[in-house]
Scaffold this active site. Structure first.
Site, PDB file in Angstrom:
ATOM      1  N   GLU A 186      10.726  14.981  15.747  1.00  0.00           N
ATOM      2  CA  GLU A 186      10.917  14.973  14.302  1.00  0.00           C
ATOM      3  C   GLU A 186       9.922  15.924  13.649  1.00  0.00           C
ATOM      4  O   GLU A 186       8.717  15.809  13.860  1.00  0.00           O
ATOM      5  CB  GLU A 186      10.720  13.552  13.762  1.00  0.00           C
ATOM      6  CG  GLU A 186      11.032  13.440  12.292  1.00  0.00           C
ATOM      7  CD  GLU A 186      10.879  12.013  11.770  1.00  0.00           C
ATOM      8  OE1 GLU A 186       9.954  11.321  12.205  1.00  0.00           O
ATOM      9  OE2 GLU A 186      11.687  11.616  10.914  1.00  0.00           O
TER      10      GLU A 186
ATOM     11  N   CYS B 190      13.414  10.682   6.686  1.00  0.00           N
ATOM     12  CA  CYS B 190      13.489  10.163   8.046  1.00  0.00           C
ATOM     13  C   CYS B 190      14.892  10.284   8.615  1.00  0.00           C
ATOM     14  O   CYS B 190      15.082  10.461   9.800  1.00  0.00           O
ATOM     15  CB  CYS B 190      13.012   8.723   8.082  1.00  0.00           C
ATOM     16  SG  CYS B 190      13.764   7.726   6.808  1.00  0.00           S
TER      17      CYS B 190
ATOM     18  N   LYS C  50       0.843  -1.205   0.000  1.00  0.00           N
ATOM     19  CA  LYS C  50       0.000   0.000   0.000  1.00  0.00           C
ATOM     20  C   LYS C  50       0.874   1.249   0.000  1.00  0.00           C
ATOM     21  O   LYS C  50       1.603   1.512   0.930  1.00  0.00           O
ATOM     22  CB  LYS C  50      -0.900   0.037   1.232  1.00  0.00           C
ATOM     23  CG  LYS C  50      -1.899   1.209   1.160  1.00  0.00           C
ATOM     24  CD  LYS C  50      -2.622   1.449   2.460  1.00  0.00           C
ATOM     25  CE  LYS C  50      -1.881   2.376   3.392  1.00  0.00           C
ATOM     26  NZ  LYS C  50      -1.690   3.747   2.901  1.00  0.00           N
TER      27      LYS C  50
ATOM     28  N   GLU D  26      10.804   0.771   9.634  1.00  0.00           N
ATOM     29  CA  GLU D  26      11.779   1.829   9.342  1.00  0.00           C
ATOM     30  C   GLU D  26      11.061   3.124   9.683  1.00  0.00           C
ATOM     31  O   GLU D  26      10.138   3.531   8.992  1.00  0.00           O
ATOM     32  CB  GLU D  26      12.174   1.754   7.875  1.00  0.00           C
ATOM     33  CG  GLU D  26      13.561   2.300   7.624  1.00  0.00           C
ATOM     34  CD  GLU D  26      13.538   3.792   7.422  1.00  0.00           C
ATOM     35  OE1 GLU D  26      13.634   4.515   8.449  1.00  0.00           O
ATOM     36  OE2 GLU D  26      13.388   4.231   6.284  1.00  0.00           O
TER      37      GLU D  26
END
Lengths: 286, 484, 299
Positions: free
Chosen positions: B394, B297, B189, B263
């Protein structure tokens, strides 16, 4: 009058010392004839917490010890165990093992320590890689210890099982906190005496006695623990561990097998389980 | 100090990449069992060009029934695909790699239209790397016994793969290539805002003749994703995305047989010492945080500058920022494109406000920003410390928090003072310092005198809360094999 | 003027430099910005002939070309200078009288620089006396590589002294300097010793100018300007034969030093065939047809 034997007080092993449990509670270990063998510390979450603190404190310096050094430390543990072989055979027999089984388990335990002592400066060579990237960089990947590992030690093979699990953990530079076999913790705590008289730095291995039911959730949820190894096949417990370990994305390894006396229970992959792969890039033009 | 003025530069006229040859369907259906099929939900959602707010296509929203269908197809396909001769498996994957190369430009343009990233990046980085990834893992298919000697292993089964919106095609490649090379089948997906290149990949997969059901591509949002995660007949979950969702996934598959690789997020420390090759370091710092609008990331979002060179580094950063070109992602001269979505833009703005409220000193590149689309200028935050929210969390945008340090031990401690552990950068010309730092930094990837480099042969992934497992390289195969 | 502190000269990472340079090369320069860039490049050219076989005649022809690049093209600039050997200076000077085109002369035992200081100084004086507006000197690469940085510095400073009003361009001959670290170090020495321009190459050594070495030199100029406020010029030379490459250099200049350097007072191209290629491109911009070199004079 016959001499009265001096009985041993079994205690926890934390940070190179043998403290009683902070909880003050105990549980009884009996032999097949329901005779009391020993009172064991019924460790609490606070004992676990204290053990994690010391395990964390020494982890970096243990990781930074040379591979050669870690190998020799492990080898020294094997030497110490060899010299106290008869004590361990006796202790294992107390909980019902036949002499030949007990002897076999102790000897295999010694051999297993030596097996992993030998891997200390070799597993890196097996698992690391130089990666031929398509740019002007030198790139390589190597293993580094994951950090502090909590261990729910096997219930069977109280000595050999525990050693089979912790030797690959510590040879790779990790430190650990272990919940010993619930069935027979005596050999585990006696093994702490071996550790203490060998050259393993204090705090690298910490051993608690107690009940899985009470401690499992703390072993799995503590956020300063990087990985957990669970030995057993209780699906409910496994689910709980996997669930709670999500909190800090703890690495989880489940060992369902019980044949710790088998050769398949030793391999460098047991070391790799508690390692993280680190990849490093650097330009290569001047 | 005299200032260099790079603002009134010789202006480059727009050099727009043509999209005339791009064929997009009005509506995209699900790719299940080797062909495009309508979703049982009958629902479609819009895919929007974040630079123009234009709707560029309608995408199906897969529901539970669709996922059932896809998993069933993958399950059926697994039986024959896992038994197919490995060298034949390889040939299909090689073929996919080649077909991506042939249609590279088309993919690059769509990637930039759909996701907002500059065409320079999609053309030079995303698409070639995606093709190379297939090429690399194709070669592994019939050599797996050499990857893990003295073990016996087999494919896991059906892999449910959920990928993010920052590198849409590349992440699809990272997921699909090793999975099918190892003999698994896939239900993938793509992210809700960037489904198009995955669907174009589905077209290639269809044309490549890959046996039906080996790769299924289903589109939708978080709900569709959770249908995949919780499907009982999926044997492996591979997720790339936020740490928050990663933890949720790990929790929800606890106690099942599913294997997992994650991840997740990061807050990469980029450390520059006074003995660094300063101009290349500055360029590396820029690339570390502004690459792909900071939607990375492993972005180097925490900069640590040794005190003695703080002023010069900040000045050079500002100089370099002034020559960055922000604008139309399809312009070949654009350095920084559009923010991927309105939601992400809101998140970035939220963090900017927090940073200001907490006393951070902001510096932003001056640029005129179009009214349409989602834009955010490259931003520096000075006067911040480890306790500031924007240093800890983040942001996933072009925002760099800058701190100073004095000693090596101090900077190692600060760099590691985070629950994340994905990436780090070190800039020094002294070899022993590099080895000391690369050893001590808690990160899965450490770039020394470089940053944000990726390669199919190079394992990627994080420690601590940045993830579990590695993607890429020999080690990336492990996630798709079951060891006996 | 003082000797630079070589301990603080920034180190250079070649891979990083090449990545940065690659970004410049990826800029797409089209339409009006291309025309602008090509005009600019043309105006920055030091039209060069530096051959043993040079004669007053071919120098004259080149000077005529410098002044009449392609008369059928409207509104194009003239080149910045011609660059010749000292013995040719007077012919060039005569031919270019009344134009704004400078005459540059190589000197100091060009191209190897393996002469005594006396010879180098008299070589320079001769060129200056013959009317040279600019002197392109070479550094002693052998001394540099042997670590005799003071020697190199003193030599440049001495040449600078005898240049008088003539501008001094210092050729580092980067193709012989081995590393980008050395290029940076040599740039510092040249700048601190009094160079008005630093120049990459003689054109007699392969490799001549590359984007990478020029980028390193531009950064040296930038850092010096930031510290002192003094603008040093830059001249890449050799190997810049096409419009495309010239535009890439200009992009690099534009994004490294900015618009204040975007003129012939601070940037030059040392080239012989570049002018014609630019002219072809400009003609093509105007007519829409691809050109043949046969329509452009080869003097």
């Amino acid at each position: 009058m016959a001499r009265i034997n001096v009985l041993k007080t079994y205690k926890n092993f934390i940070g190179g010392k043998f403290p009683r449990t902070e909880s003050g509670r105990y549980f009884q270990i009996k032999n097949g004839n329901e005779e009391l063998l020993a009172n064991m510390c019924l460790s609490s979450r606070k004992d676990f917490r204290n053990a994690v603190v010391v395990a964390r404190k020494v982890q970096k310096s243990w990781q930074n010890a040379t591979a050669l050094n870690r190998g020799q430390v492990l080898y020294r543990v094997a030497e110490m165990l060899e010299s106290r072989k008869s004590q361990f055979i006796e202790e294992l027999m107390m909980t019902g093992l036949s002499k030949s089984h007990a002897k076999n388990e102790v000897e295999l335990s010694i051999d297993r320590l030596i097996y992993y002592a030998g891997w200390s400066d070799k597993f890196q060579q097996v698992f690391s890689s130089v990666n031929p990237v398509a740019s002007n960089h030198f790139n390589f990947s190597l293993l580094q210890s994951v950090g502090v590992v909590s261990v729910i030690s096997p219930n069977d093979y109280s000595l050999l099982g525990m050693i089979s699990v912790i030797a690959p953990i510590i040879v790779g530079g990790n430190t650990c906190v272990i919940l010993s076999s619930e069935k027979n913790p005596m050999a585990s705590i006696s093994f702490a005496e071996v550790l203490n008289t060998s050259d393993v730095p204090s705090g690298v291995v910490n051993i608690l006695t107690g009940k899985r039911k009470e401690l499992l959730s703390h072993f799995a949820s503590h956020k300063d623990v990087n990985a957990i190894i669970y030995c057993g096949d209780n699906n409910q417990e496994i689910k709980e561990i996997e669930h709670l370990s999500s909190e800090n994305l703890k690495r989880v390894k489940i060992y369902k097998h019980k044949n710790w006396d088998h050769n398949s229970s030793q391999s460098p992959f047991f070391i790799e389980t508690c390692q993280e792969l680190k990849t490093i890039w650097h330009p290569n033009k001047v | 100090m005299s200032n260099i003025d790079l603002n009134k530069i010789w202006n480059y006229t727009t050099a727009k990449e043509s999209k005339d040859h791009i064929l997009l369907k009005e509506k995209y259906d699900l790719f299940i069992n080797g062909k495009f099929v309508k979703s049982k939900s009958r629902k479609y959602f819009n895919s929007v060009n974040p630079a123009t707010d234009e709707i560029i296509a309608k995408i199906s929203e897969a529901n539970k029934e669709d996922i059932n269908f896809a998993v069933k197809a993958a399950n059926t396909a697994f039986k024959s695909w896992s038994k197919l001769k490995a060298k034949e498996r390889a040939k299909y994957i090689f073929r996919i790699a080649r077909m991506i190369q042939e249609r590279a430009k088309e993919f690059a343009v769509i990637e930039s239209m759909d996701g907002g990233k500059p065409i320079r990046e999609s053309r030079d980085i995303d698409i070639p790397l995606a093709a190379n990834h297939f090429f690399y893992y194709a070669g592994w298919a019939d050599k797996l016994e050499y990857a893990f000697p003295n073990t016996s292993h087999e494919p896991i089964g059906v892999a449910g793969q959920i990928i993010p919106w920052n590198f849409p095609l590349l992440m699809a490649a990272w997921k699909i290539a090793p999975a099918i090379a190892c003999g698994n089948t896939v239900v993938l997906k793509p992210a809700e805002t960037t489904s198009l290149t995955a669907l174009k990949l589905a077209e290639i997969i269809e044309e490549s003749g890959l046996p039906k059901g080996v790769v299924n591509i289903v589109t939708g949002g978080g709900k569709t994703g959770s249908e995949i995660v919780n499907h009982p007949n999926i044997d492996k979950i591979a997720f790339t995305g936020s740490t928050k969702v990663g933890k949720l996934i790990k929790r929800s598959i606890a106690g099942t047989h599913k294997k997992l690789t994650l991840e997740l997020g990061g807050k990469g420390a980029n450390i520059i010492f006074e003995d660094a090759a300063i101009d290349q370091a500055v360029e590396g710092i820029i690339n570390a945080i502004f690459f792909n609008q900071g939607h990375v990331c492993c972005a180097g979002s925490r900069l640590f500058v040794q005190e003695s060179i703080f002023e010069i580094v900040v000045e050079k950063l500002k100089d370099r920022m002034s020559s960055l070109i922000i604008g139309d992602p399809l312009d070949k001269n654009t350095d920084i494109g559009a923010i991927n979505s309105k939601e992400q833009l809101a998140t970035i703005k939220k963090y900017i406000n927090i940073g200001l409220e907490e006393g951070g000193e902001i510096y932003q590149k001056k640029c005129s920003i179009s009214e349409k689309g989602n834009w955010f200028p490259p931003t520096l935050f000075l006067n911040v410390s480890q306790s500031h929210t924007i240093v800890q969390e983040e942001i996933f945008g072009p925002v760099l928090a800058i701190q100073t340090f004095r000693t090596i031990d101090e900077v190692i401690e600060k760099a590691n003072n985070t629950p994340y552990g994905l990436s780090a950068g070190v800039w020094t010309e002294k070899g022993s310092k590099i080895f000391k730092l690369t050893k001590e930094l808690n990160a899965g990837v450490v770039w020394a005198n470089t940053y944000n480099k990726f390669d199919p042969t190079s394992p990627f992934g994080g420690v601590k809360e940045s993830g579990i497992g590695r993607e890429g390289g020999l080690h990336g195969l492990k996630a798709y094999l079951k060891f006996k | 003027m003082s000797f630079p502190n070589l301990l603080t000269v920034p180190k250079i990472d070649k891979t990083g430099v090449e990545e940065r340079v690659n970004r410049f090369c990826k800029r797409s320069i089209k339409n009006s910005s291309k025309t602008h860039g090509l005009h600019l490049a043309l105006s920055m050219i030091d039209l060069t002939t530096l051959d043993g076989k040079d004669t007053p005649e071919n120098v004259k022809r080149m000077c005529y070309k410098a002044n009449h690049l392609h008369d059928s093209l409207q509104g194009i600039p003239k080149v910045a200078a011609v660059c010749v050997y000292p013995t040719m200076v007077k012919y060039a000077k005569k031919e270019l009288k009344g134009t704004k085109i400078n005459v540059a002369s190589v000197a100091t035992g060009f191209p190897s620089g393996q002469s005594s200081l006396d010879v180098k100084l008299s070589d320079t004086k001769f060129a200056v006396n013959e009317g040279a507006d600019e002197i392109d000197m070479v550094i002693s690469r052998g001394k540099f590589l042997a670590g005799e940085y003071n020697f190199v510095y003193d030599e440049i400073a001495s040449v600078k002294e005898v240049c008088g009003k003539a501008h001094l361009k210092v050729i580092l001959e980067t193709g012989e300097l081995d590393t980008l670290d050395n290029v940076r170090k040599a740039s510092e020495i040249a700048i601190y010793a009094g160079a008005d321009f630093i120049k990459t190459s003689t054109g007699k050594i392969n490799p001549a100018s590359t984007m990478s070495v020029a980028y390193v030199m531009l950064n040296a100029i930038k850092d010096y300007y930031k510290q002192t406020g003094i603008k040093i010029g830059m001249k890449p030379a050799g190997g810049i034969s096409s419009s495309k490459i010239a535009l890439q250099y200009l992009v690099m200049l534009n994004e490294t030093l900015g618009h204040e350097w975007m003129n012939k007072d601070l940037f030059r191209f040392g080239a012989s065939s570049l002018a014609n290629d630019i002219l072809m491109q400009l003609q093509r911009q105007e007519s829409g047809y691809y050109e043949s070199i046969d329509y452009f004079s080869k003097d």
